[in-house]
Design a protein around this motif. Structure first.
Motif, PDB file in Angstrom:
ATOM      1  N   ALA A   1       0.836  -1.208   0.000  1.00 30.91           N
ATOM      2  CA  ALA A   1       0.000   0.000   0.000  1.00 30.91           C
ATOM      3  C   ALA A   1       0.866   1.250   0.000  1.00 30.91           C
ATOM      4  N   SER A   2       1.993   1.205   0.718  1.00 30.61           N
ATOM      5  CA  SER A   2       2.876   2.374   0.759  1.00 30.61           C
ATOM      6  C   SER A   2       3.389   2.713  -0.633  1.00 30.61           C
TER       7      SER A   2
ATOM      8  N   VAL B   1       7.780   7.902  -4.300  1.00 30.43           N
ATOM      9  CA  VAL B   1       8.383   6.568  -4.278  1.00 30.43           C
ATOM     10  C   VAL B   1       9.753   6.555  -3.606  1.00 30.43           C
ATOM     11  N   GLU B   2      10.567   7.576  -3.915  1.00 33.54           N
ATOM     12  CA  GLU B   2      11.911   7.592  -3.334  1.00 33.54           C
ATOM     13  C   GLU B   2      11.868   7.719  -1.820  1.00 33.54           C
ATOM     14  N   ALA B   3      10.914   8.528  -1.342  1.00 30.64           N
ATOM     15  CA  ALA B   3      10.804   8.720   0.110  1.00 30.64           C
ATOM     16  C   ALA B   3      10.464   7.400   0.800  1.00 30.64           C
ATOM     17  N   VAL B   4       9.652   6.571   0.138  1.00 28.59           N
ATOM     18  CA  VAL B   4       9.265   5.290   0.743  1.00 28.59           C
ATOM     19  C   VAL B   4      10.471   4.364   0.837  1.00 28.59           C
ATOM     20  N   THR B   5      11.272   4.306  -0.244  1.00 29.34           N
ATOM     21  CA  THR B   5      12.473   3.471  -0.213  1.00 29.34           C
ATOM     22  C   THR B   5      13.420   3.943   0.880  1.00 29.34           C
ATOM     23  N   LYS B   6      13.559   5.266   0.967  1.00 22.57           N
ATOM     24  CA  LYS B   6      14.418   5.811   2.019  1.00 22.57           C
ATOM     25  C   LYS B   6      13.844   5.466   3.398  1.00 22.57           C
TER      26      LYS B   6
ATOM     27  N   SER C   1       5.207   7.373   2.830  1.00 22.45           N
ATOM     28  CA  SER C   1       4.398   7.414   1.607  1.00 22.45           C
ATOM     29  C   SER C   1       3.295   8.464   1.715  1.00 22.45           C
ATOM     30  N   GLY C   2       2.996   8.911   2.940  1.00 24.05           N
ATOM     31  CA  GLY C   2       1.925   9.877   3.125  1.00 24.05           C
ATOM     32  C   GLY C   2       0.594   9.210   3.405  1.00 24.05           C
ATOM     33  N   LEU C   3       0.577   7.865   3.320  1.00 17.71           N
ATOM     34  CA  LEU C   3      -0.666   7.131   3.498  1.00 17.71           C
ATOM     35  C   LEU C   3      -1.162   7.208   4.935  1.00 17.71           C
ATOM     36  N   LEU C   4      -0.221   7.193   5.885  1.00 17.17           N
ATOM     37  CA  LEU C   4      -0.600   7.236   7.295  1.00 17.17           C
ATOM     38  C   LEU C   4      -1.307   8.546   7.620  1.00 17.17           C
ATOM     39  N   THR C   5      -0.724   9.649   7.122  1.00 14.17           N
ATOM     40  CA  THR C   5      -1.320  10.966   7.351  1.00 14.17           C
ATOM     41  C   THR C   5      -2.698  11.038   6.708  1.00 14.17           C
ATOM     42  N   PHE C   6      -2.790  10.458   5.492  1.00  8.06           N
ATOM     43  CA  PHE C   6      -4.054  10.447   4.768  1.00  8.06           C
ATOM     44  C   PHE C   6      -5.121   9.695   5.567  1.00  8.06           C
TER      45      PHE C   6
END
Lengths: 195, 173
Positions: free
Chosen positions: A12-13, A23-28, B62-67
């Motif tokens: 989901a992330s 996407v890059e932030a998630v990998t980081k 990913s921003g999903l948590l905040t969402f």
């Protein structure tokens, strides 16, 4: 269960990040998180060892047995069916004492020994007895004097008031144990009346 | 309350060491033996925490948590629960290491002494991994019909969770 939660979170992330361009932030995040986990466990380690070490001294000097004596009178109130079952009662007391001191590694084998004893009294039935329900619910409610992992985690996270949460923790634990034991007592009485 | 919280450790230290000496326990040896157990626990939980904290950090970045917390906040705010806490409340009865990882994430993101950090700490400290405990305890003696145990246990958990929010708001809010 945990397999799906874990896989779902990762999938989901990336999916969400794909649409928001993150996407890059998630990998980081994955790499940072893994790093942080190790730092956290190392941060915890010292305080965990300090506590388990201290508790071992307490155990060898007979303090846990002394504490168990204090808990005993409560038992006849919670387990009216076990009046003539000293073995079951003493196993339950040992488990409660270990839990109270945060000795979770020791508490589980003691708890399983108590369940064994309760099962024997219950004629090895597949249906839980009142005493079993009461015992298990008390175990799920967690009454702990010092939640050591949590305290270590707080101090590792740089808290200036690590122990400030203790009194609230005790208040919540007591509230939940009262509600849990009362629920068991009421529900078992309701079942008995229906029969 | 402050005095009580601060004095727990000194009292325990002194009482335990003193009774050890009184009973002629080799206190330092006993201590190091026990400390080994702590080290083992730490090593045992490490692999699960690496996986879980990595996943949670991905979820957050990913921003999903905040969402999601944004979507949930209108509901939870009616009960006075900060939306950030809700994932912890849901995961707590199911997974011990998962909820520990969530607490770590909340403490890092909001600070251990913030209101959210304190609520998360109290919630974690006053509850157990309910479903795990039920499964292990009843499973060990082959009990299939657990009657009302799950409901009583979850009721106790919900009490601990709601009270932890109220108590923290009262003491630290």
């Amino acid at each position: 269960m945990m397999n799906y939660v874990w896989a779902g979170m990762i999938a989901a992330s990336y999916l969400f990040a794909f649409f928001t361009g993150n996407v890059e932030a998630v990998t980081k995040g994955a790499m940072d998180g893994a790093q942080r986990a190790v730092e956290m466990v190392f941060g915890l380690c010292g305080m965990m060892c300090l506590w388990t070490g201290l508790l071992e001294v307490a155990r060898r000097s007979g303090l846990t047995d002394a504490l168990a004596k204090l808990v005993r009178p409560l038992l006849s109130l919670l387990f009216p069916d076990l009046k003539k079952e000293p073995a079951a009662k003493s196993a339950i007391v040992m488990n409660m004492t270990a839990n109270f001191l945060g000795l979770s590694n020791a508490a589980t084998p003691l708890g399983l020994a108590a369940m064994e004893e309760l099962s024997r009294i219950n004629g090895k039935s597949k249906r839980a007895s009142d005493a079993m329900c009461m015992f298990v619910v008390i175990n799920t409610a967690s009454i702990t004097l010092l939640p050591n992992t949590l305290l270590a985690l707080r101090s590792a996270a740089g808290s200036t008031d690590t122990f400030g949460i203790l009194v609230p923790v005790w208040i919540c634990s007591i509230a939940s144990v009262i509600v849990g034991t009362m629920a068991v007592a009421m529900l078992s009485r309701r079942e008995a009346r229906r029969r | 309350m402050r005095i009580l919280s601060v004095s727990v450790m000194p009292v325990l230290f002194l009482v335990i060491i003193a009774s050890g000496l009184f009973r002629r326990v080799p206190v330092f040896e006993a201590f190091t033996d026990g400390a080994k157990e702590g080290l083992k626990t730490a090593v045992r939980i490490l692999p699960a925490l690496v996986g879980l904290i990595a996943a949670i950090t991905m979820f957050r970045s990913s921003g999903l948590l905040t969402f999601l917390t944004g979507c949930l906040s209108p509901v939870t705010e009616k009960l006075g629960i900060p939306a950030e806490i809700l994932p912890l409340a849901l995961l707590r009865p199911v997974s011990g290491s998962g909820s520990l990882a969530l607490v770590e994430d909340l403490l890092t993101a909001h600070g251990p002494d913030s209101l959210v950090g304190r609520i998360a700490s109290v919630m974690m400290g006053s509850t157990e991994t309910t479903f795990y405990t039920l499964a292990v305890y009843f499973g060990s003696v082959g009990v299939k019909d657990t009657r009302f145990s799950v409901w009583a246990a979850l009721l106790a958990d919900m009490t601990a969770m709601l009270v932890s929010v109220w108590v923290c708001r009262y003491f630290f809010g």
